[in-house]
Design a protein around this motif. Structure first.
Motif, PDB file in Angstrom:
ATOM      1  N   GLY A 450      30.391  48.908  51.339  1.00 51.59           N
ATOM      2  CA  GLY A 450      29.767  48.340  51.865  1.00 51.59           C
ATOM      3  C   GLY A 450      28.605  48.033  52.045  1.00 51.59           C
ATOM      4  O   GLY A 450      27.998  49.150  50.848  1.00 51.59           O
ATOM      5  N   GLN A 451      27.633  46.578  52.124  1.00 57.11           N
ATOM      6  CA  GLN A 451      26.426  47.177  51.836  1.00 57.11           C
ATOM      7  C   GLN A 451      25.664  48.540  52.511  1.00 57.11           C
ATOM      8  O   GLN A 451      24.740  49.276  52.333  1.00 57.11           O
ATOM      9  CB  GLN A 451      25.611  46.201  52.760  1.00 57.11           C
ATOM     10  N   SER A 452      27.022  49.018  53.483  1.00 50.91           N
ATOM     11  CA  SER A 452      25.610  50.120  54.955  1.00 50.91           C
ATOM     12  C   SER A 452      26.647  51.273  54.121  1.00 50.91           C
ATOM     13  O   SER A 452      26.213  53.127  54.030  1.00 50.91           O
ATOM     14  CB  SER A 452      27.272  50.268  55.885  1.00 50.91           C
ATOM     15  N   GLY A 453      26.792  51.273  53.159  1.00 46.34           N
ATOM     16  CA  GLY A 453      27.343  52.530  52.117  1.00 46.34           C
ATOM     17  C   GLY A 453      28.841  52.699  52.679  1.00 46.34           C
ATOM     18  O   GLY A 453      29.637  54.453  51.943  1.00 46.34           O
ATOM     19  N   LYS A 454      28.964  52.230  53.147  1.00 43.38           N
ATOM     20  CA  LYS A 454      30.883  53.080  53.904  1.00 43.38           C
ATOM     21  C   LYS A 454      31.607  52.537  53.107  1.00 43.38           C
ATOM     22  O   LYS A 454      31.627  51.253  52.050  1.00 43.38           O
ATOM     23  CB  LYS A 454      30.757  52.349  55.222  1.00 43.38           C
ATOM     24  N   MET A 455      32.714  52.924  52.850  1.00 43.32           N
ATOM     25  CA  MET A 455      34.216  52.707  52.108  1.00 43.32           C
ATOM     26  C   MET A 455      35.130  52.065  53.014  1.00 43.32           C
ATOM     27  O   MET A 455      35.829  52.332  54.492  1.00 43.32           O
ATOM     28  CB  MET A 455      34.908  53.515  51.123  1.00 43.32           C
ATOM     29  N   TYR A 456      35.281  50.834  52.643  1.00 41.87           N
ATOM     30  CA  TYR A 456      36.869  50.091  53.342  1.00 41.87           C
ATOM     31  C   TYR A 456      37.865  49.595  52.392  1.00 41.87           C
ATOM     32  O   TYR A 456      37.638  49.221  51.236  1.00 41.87           O
ATOM     33  CB  TYR A 456      36.159  48.571  54.402  1.00 41.87           C
ATOM     34  N   ILE A 457      39.165  49.420  53.368  1.00 46.76           N
ATOM     35  CA  ILE A 457      40.529  48.841  52.684  1.00 46.76           C
ATOM     36  C   ILE A 457      40.441  47.650  52.738  1.00 46.76           C
ATOM     37  O   ILE A 457      40.256  47.686  54.112  1.00 46.76           O
ATOM     38  CB  ILE A 457      41.537  49.867  53.125  1.00 46.76           C
ATOM     39  N   PHE A 458      40.754  46.542  51.835  1.00 49.11           N
ATOM     40  CA  PHE A 458      40.950  45.628  52.226  1.00 49.11           C
ATOM     41  C   PHE A 458      42.366  45.249  51.426  1.00 49.11           C
ATOM     42  O   PHE A 458      42.753  45.192  50.212  1.00 49.11           O
ATOM     43  CB  PHE A 458      40.419  44.464  51.860  1.00 49.11           C
ATOM     44  N   SER A 459      42.937  43.625  51.640  1.00 47.00           N
ATOM     45  CA  SER A 459      43.838  42.932  51.156  1.00 47.00           C
ATOM     46  C   SER A 459      44.001  41.420  51.350  1.00 47.00           C
ATOM     47  O   SER A 459      43.061  41.028  52.575  1.00 47.00           O
ATOM     48  CB  SER A 459      45.127  43.530  51.382  1.00 47.00           C
ATOM     49  N   LEU A 460      43.528  41.348  50.096  1.00 47.23           N
ATOM     50  CA  LEU A 460      43.256  39.578  50.487  1.00 47.23           C
ATOM     51  C   LEU A 460      44.389  38.906  49.810  1.00 47.23           C
ATOM     52  O   LEU A 460      43.991  38.350  48.095  1.00 47.23           O
ATOM     53  CB  LEU A 460      41.989  38.919  49.913  1.00 47.23           C
ATOM     54  N   LEU A 461      45.147  38.098  50.582  1.00 42.49           N
ATOM     55  CA  LEU A 461      46.751  37.145  49.416  1.00 42.49           C
ATOM     56  C   LEU A 461      46.279  35.649  49.785  1.00 42.49           C
ATOM     57  O   LEU A 461      45.844  35.353  51.184  1.00 42.49           O
ATOM     58  CB  LEU A 461      47.569  37.800  50.444  1.00 42.49           C
ATOM     59  N   VAL A 462      45.986  35.137  48.393  1.00 48.83           N
ATOM     60  CA  VAL A 462      45.940  33.426  48.491  1.00 48.83           C
ATOM     61  C   VAL A 462      46.969  32.720  47.982  1.00 48.83           C
ATOM     62  O   VAL A 462      47.233  33.106  46.699  1.00 48.83           O
ATOM     63  CB  VAL A 462      44.464  33.382  47.730  1.00 48.83           C
ATOM     64  N   GLU A 463      47.196  32.042  48.777  1.00 44.58           N
ATOM     65  CA  GLU A 463      48.776  30.825  47.571  1.00 44.58           C
ATOM     66  C   GLU A 463      48.905  29.761  48.203  1.00 44.58           C
ATOM     67  O   GLU A 463      47.826  29.672  48.906  1.00 44.58           O
ATOM     68  CB  GLU A 463      49.923  31.182  47.662  1.00 44.58           C
ATOM     69  N   ASN A 464      49.509  28.627  47.058  1.00 43.45           N
ATOM     70  CA  ASN A 464      49.283  27.296  47.623  1.00 43.45           C
ATOM     71  C   ASN A 464      47.645  26.554  47.304  1.00 43.45           C
ATOM     72  O   ASN A 464      47.795  25.915  47.699  1.00 43.45           O
ATOM     73  CB  ASN A 464      50.065  26.748  48.777  1.00 43.45           C
ATOM     74  N   GLN A 465      46.928  27.400  46.377  1.00 37.64           N
ATOM     75  CA  GLN A 465      46.134  26.554  44.858  1.00 37.64           C
ATOM     76  C   GLN A 465      46.247  27.524  44.258  1.00 37.64           C
ATOM     77  O   GLN A 465      46.055  28.819  43.578  1.00 37.64           O
ATOM     78  CB  GLN A 465      44.973  26.660  46.044  1.00 37.64           C
ATOM     79  N   GLU A 466      45.179  26.536  43.628  1.00 40.72           N
ATOM     80  CA  GLU A 466      45.594  27.092  41.769  1.00 40.72           C
ATOM     81  C   GLU A 466      43.959  28.082  41.742  1.00 40.72           C
ATOM     82  O   GLU A 466      42.753  27.385  42.584  1.00 40.72           O
ATOM     83  CB  GLU A 466      46.045  26.068  41.077  1.00 40.72           C
ATOM     84  N   ASP A 467      43.727  28.311  40.701  1.00 41.14           N
ATOM     85  CA  ASP A 467      42.451  28.810  40.220  1.00 41.14           C
ATOM     86  C   ASP A 467      41.793  29.585  41.570  1.00 41.14           C
ATOM     87  O   ASP A 467      40.908  29.031  41.454  1.00 41.14           O
ATOM     88  CB  ASP A 467      41.945  28.313  38.774  1.00 41.14           C
ATOM     89  N   THR A 468      41.760  30.433  42.232  1.00 40.49           N
ATOM     90  CA  THR A 468      41.633  30.643  43.169  1.00 40.49           C
ATOM     91  C   THR A 468      40.921  31.998  42.806  1.00 40.49           C
ATOM     92  O   THR A 468      40.213  32.884  44.168  1.00 40.49           O
ATOM     93  CB  THR A 468      42.077  30.824  44.827  1.00 40.49           C
ATOM     94  N   VAL A 469      40.372  32.941  41.969  1.00 43.59           N
ATOM     95  CA  VAL A 469      39.590  33.861  41.806  1.00 43.59           C
ATOM     96  C   VAL A 469      38.459  33.511  42.064  1.00 43.59           C
ATOM     97  O   VAL A 469      38.022  35.069  42.799  1.00 43.59           O
ATOM     98  CB  VAL A 469      40.164  34.370  39.873  1.00 43.59           C
ATOM     99  N   GLU A 470      37.618  32.257  41.944  1.00 48.30           N
ATOM    100  CA  GLU A 470      36.226  33.112  41.815  1.00 48.30           C
ATOM    101  C   GLU A 470      35.966  32.832  43.360  1.00 48.30           C
ATOM    102  O   GLU A 470      34.899  33.583  43.965  1.00 48.30           O
ATOM    103  CB  GLU A 470      35.274  31.323  41.380  1.00 48.30           C
ATOM    104  N   GLU A 471      36.870  31.904  44.551  1.00 47.09           N
ATOM    105  CA  GLU A 471      37.005  31.842  45.848  1.00 47.09           C
ATOM    106  C   GLU A 471      36.969  33.529  46.832  1.00 47.09           C
ATOM    107  O   GLU A 471      36.146  33.810  47.347  1.00 47.09           O
ATOM    108  CB  GLU A 471      38.108  31.006  46.142  1.00 47.09           C
TER     109      GLU A 471
END
Length: 483
Positions: A450-471
C-alpha cells in the motif's frame, strides 16, 4: 540468472518494511476507507458478481465484500495447486524419465525391447530425447532388434481434465495429459507444438516452422501469401478429434503468425519423436509399431533424465499460468500421496493440504487444478487465508512468492501475466499476484504494498461480466492508494 534477479527485486521492494510483528494501522478500520473501496467496486462493476477480501500480515480481515461467497476462481485456483505441490512434493522434487532394456546387446544389436518410461515430466524436450539416444549410441547400441515401447502408466488414461469445452481442445491451454509428453520450449506447454507461419512470396504458401517437430500431426498448409498491407486472415487450427492441422487464409508478406496446437495423443507423439532421435544418433530399428507396456521386473534401467527442481518449474508455471504444468502437478500429487495418478486423487490431496492448514473448504468445489473448468468454486476468504498461512508458516514461502507475476515488469519471466498491468506509480512493481481469466470471469489474488509502505494480502474475484481486467486494476490501485 533470472532467479537471482527476482530474489534481488523482491528484497529491494520489501527492504523498507518490517515483515513480521506488524501492528495494524489505526486507519485499517476506518469507515471512510471501507466506504471508498465499496464505492469503487460498485462504480467499476455495477452489474458483476464481485467478491473481495483484504487482510493485513497478521491475518486479520480489514476489508470484506462478499468474501464468503463461492465464485469461479479461474487460474487463481493454481495458488492452491502450487501450495499443495510445494508442501507434498517439496521444492527439490524432480520429474524422471527412464530408459529400460529387456534383452541382451550382442555386437551392438539389442536382442529384446527398449522401454521409454515417463513419470509426468512437463519439461521433457526433443533435445532430451536426443541426449538419451546419444547416450545409448555411446554405450555401443547400433540397432534394436525388438520393440520400442512406451510406459506412460504412471498416470491414468483419462487425458483431459473434466468439462473441457470442445472448441478449446485443439489448443495448448487445454492439451491432454499423459505421463510421457514433450514440450516445445522452456515455457513447458507440454503436449503441444508451436507452429509459426511466415509470409513468403506473394501467391505462394507461407513458410512453416514447427517446434519441436510435427511428429504424428498431419499438416495441411492451404494458406496464401498476399501483398504487404493486405488483411491478415490466417488461421492455424486442429480439426476436432483428429491429428490434422489446417493452415488457412491469407498472410501478408513478411508477417508472422504463431499458434500453439495441442497434440491429441501425447504419448504416441513422444514415441514418434524418440524414434526420430534414435535415427539421428545412428541407432537403427526395424519395428515401427506403437506399443504401450510396463517394463518387466527383470528389465535393466540404463538411462535416466531428471527435470530441473520444482522450485524452478514454479516460475513458468505461475508467471505464465501454465495449465499443462498444473494438470501434471495434480496427477503427480495423486500418484505420490494417494498412489493413483489421476485428477480426482490429486484434487483430494489438494483438499487434504487445505484441511491440514486449517483452511475451511466447505464452500470449495475443485473440478481441476488449473482453474479452466467453470465448475470450480472458491471464496476470497479462503484464498486470502491460504496466502496468509503460506506467508506465516511455510519454509518455501520465498519460492512461492517469487513465482507470482509482478505488476509492470516487462520481462515475461518476472512480470508474467501482469507485465502490462497495474503500471501506475502506486502499483508498478508493488503488486505480486496470480491472474485468472475464463469466459465471463476475471480474478486476481496475491500481495500488494500500500501507499503506507505496508504489505497486504488480497483476493478479488469477478464473474458474470466479460473483460473486467481494467476494472479490477482500478480497484486494486484504489486499495493501494487508501492503504
Amino acid at each position: 540468472m533470472y532467479k537471482k534477479y527476482i530474489f534481488f527485486l523482491i528484497i529491494l521492494c520489501l527492504s523498507a518494511m518490517p515483515f513480521t510483528n506488524i501492528a495494524s494501522a489505526n486507519f485499517e478500520n476506518d469507515g471512510e476507507i471501507d466506504g471508498n473501496l465499496r464505492s469503487t467496486i460498485v462504480q467499476e462493476l455495477p452489474a458483476a458478481d464481485v467478491s473481495m477480501v483484504i487482510r493485513n500480515l497478521e491475518g486479520q480481515i480489514i476489508f470484506n465484500y462478499n468474501g464468503d461467497r463461492s465464485q469461479k476462481p479461474a487460474s487463481n485456483l493454481k495458488l492452491f495447486t502450487a501450495a499443495a505441490a510445494l508442501s507434498e512434493l517439496g521444492e527439490n522434487y524432480r520429474f524422471k524419465t527412464n530408459v529400460f532394456m529387456d534383452g541382451i546387446v550382442k555386437k551392438g544389436v539389442l536382442q529384446g525391447d527398449l522401454y521409454l518410461q515417463g513419470k509426468g515430466d512437463p519439461t521433457l524436450s526433443m533435445n532430451d530425447l536426443k541426449e538419451l539416444a546419444a547416450f545409448l549410441h555411446s554405450q555401443g547400441l547400433k540397432k534394436i532388434n525388438g520393440r520400442i515401447v512406451a510406459d506412460d502408466f504412471y498416470f491414468d488414461q483419462k487425458l483431459l481434465t473434466p468439462h473441457i469445452e470442445k472448441e478449446d481442445q485443439s489448443y495448448y491451454y487445454a492439451a491432454p495429459v499423459t505421463a510421457l509428453m514433450i514440450s516445445p520450449n522452456k515455457d513447458y506447454d507440454a503436449a503441444s507444438v508451436l507452429i509459426e507461419a511466415k509470409g513468403n512470396k506473394e501467391g505462394k504458401k507461407p513458410t512453416l516452422h514447427i517446434e519441436p517437430a510435427k511428429g504424428e500431426l498431419i499438416i495441411r498448409n492451404e494458406a496464401k501469401t498476399v501483398a504487404y498491407g493486405q488483411p491478415n486472415t490466417l488461421k492455424i487450427e486442429r480439426a476436432f478429434g483428429t491429428r490434422k492441422v489446417y493452415i488457412t487464409g491469407n498472410l501478408p508478406r513478411e508477417q508472422t503468425v504463431r499458434e500453439w496446437i495441442a497434440v491429441p495423443q501425447p504419448t504416441k507423439q513422444t514415441m514418434t519423436l524418440f524414434k526420430e532421435a534414435l535415427k539421428s544418433q545412428q541407432v537403427d530399428y526395424t519395428d515401427t509399431t506403437f506399443y504401450r507396456a510396463v517394463p518387466p521386473k527383470n528389465a535393466h534401467l540404463i538411462a535416466q533424465k531428471q527435470s530441473v527442481p520444482l522450485k524452478e518449474i514454479m516460475i513458468p508455471y505461475m508467471k505464465l499460468s501454465n495449465n499443462s504444468i498444473s494438470n501434471v502437478l495434480v496427477k503427480t500429487l495423486g500418484k505420490e500421496v494417494k498412489k493413483r495418478g489421476s485428477t480426482p486423487a490429486g484434487l483430494k490431496t489438494i483438499k487434504k493440504y487445505a484441511v491440514s492448514t486449517h483452511i475451511s473448504i466447505k464452500n470449495t468445489v475443485l473440478d481441476d487444478g488449473a482453474g479452466l473448468s467453470q465448475e470450480n468454486r472458491l471464496t476470497a476468504e479462503d484464498l486470502t487465508e491460504l496466502l496468509y498461512k503460506i506467508y506465516k508458516d511455510e519454509k518455501w514461502f520465498n519460492t512461492y512468492f517469487n513465482s507470482l507475476p509482478i505488476a509492470g515488469k516487462n520481462d515475461r519471466l518476472i512480470g508474467g501475466s501482469l507485465q502490462n498491468r497495474l503500471t501506475s506509480p502506486l502499483t508498478n512493481g508493488r503488486v505480486f499476484a496470480k491472474t485468472g481469466s475464463i469466459e465471463r470471469v476475471n480474478t486476481l489474488s496475491g500481495y500488494f504494498i500500500g501507499q503506507s509502505g505496508k504489505m497486504y494480502i488480497f483476493s478479488l474475484l469477478v464473474e458474470n461480466q466479460e473483460d473486467t481486467v481494467e476494472e479490477i486494476d482500478h480497484i486494486i490501485t484504489e486499495a493501494a492508494r487508501v492503504l
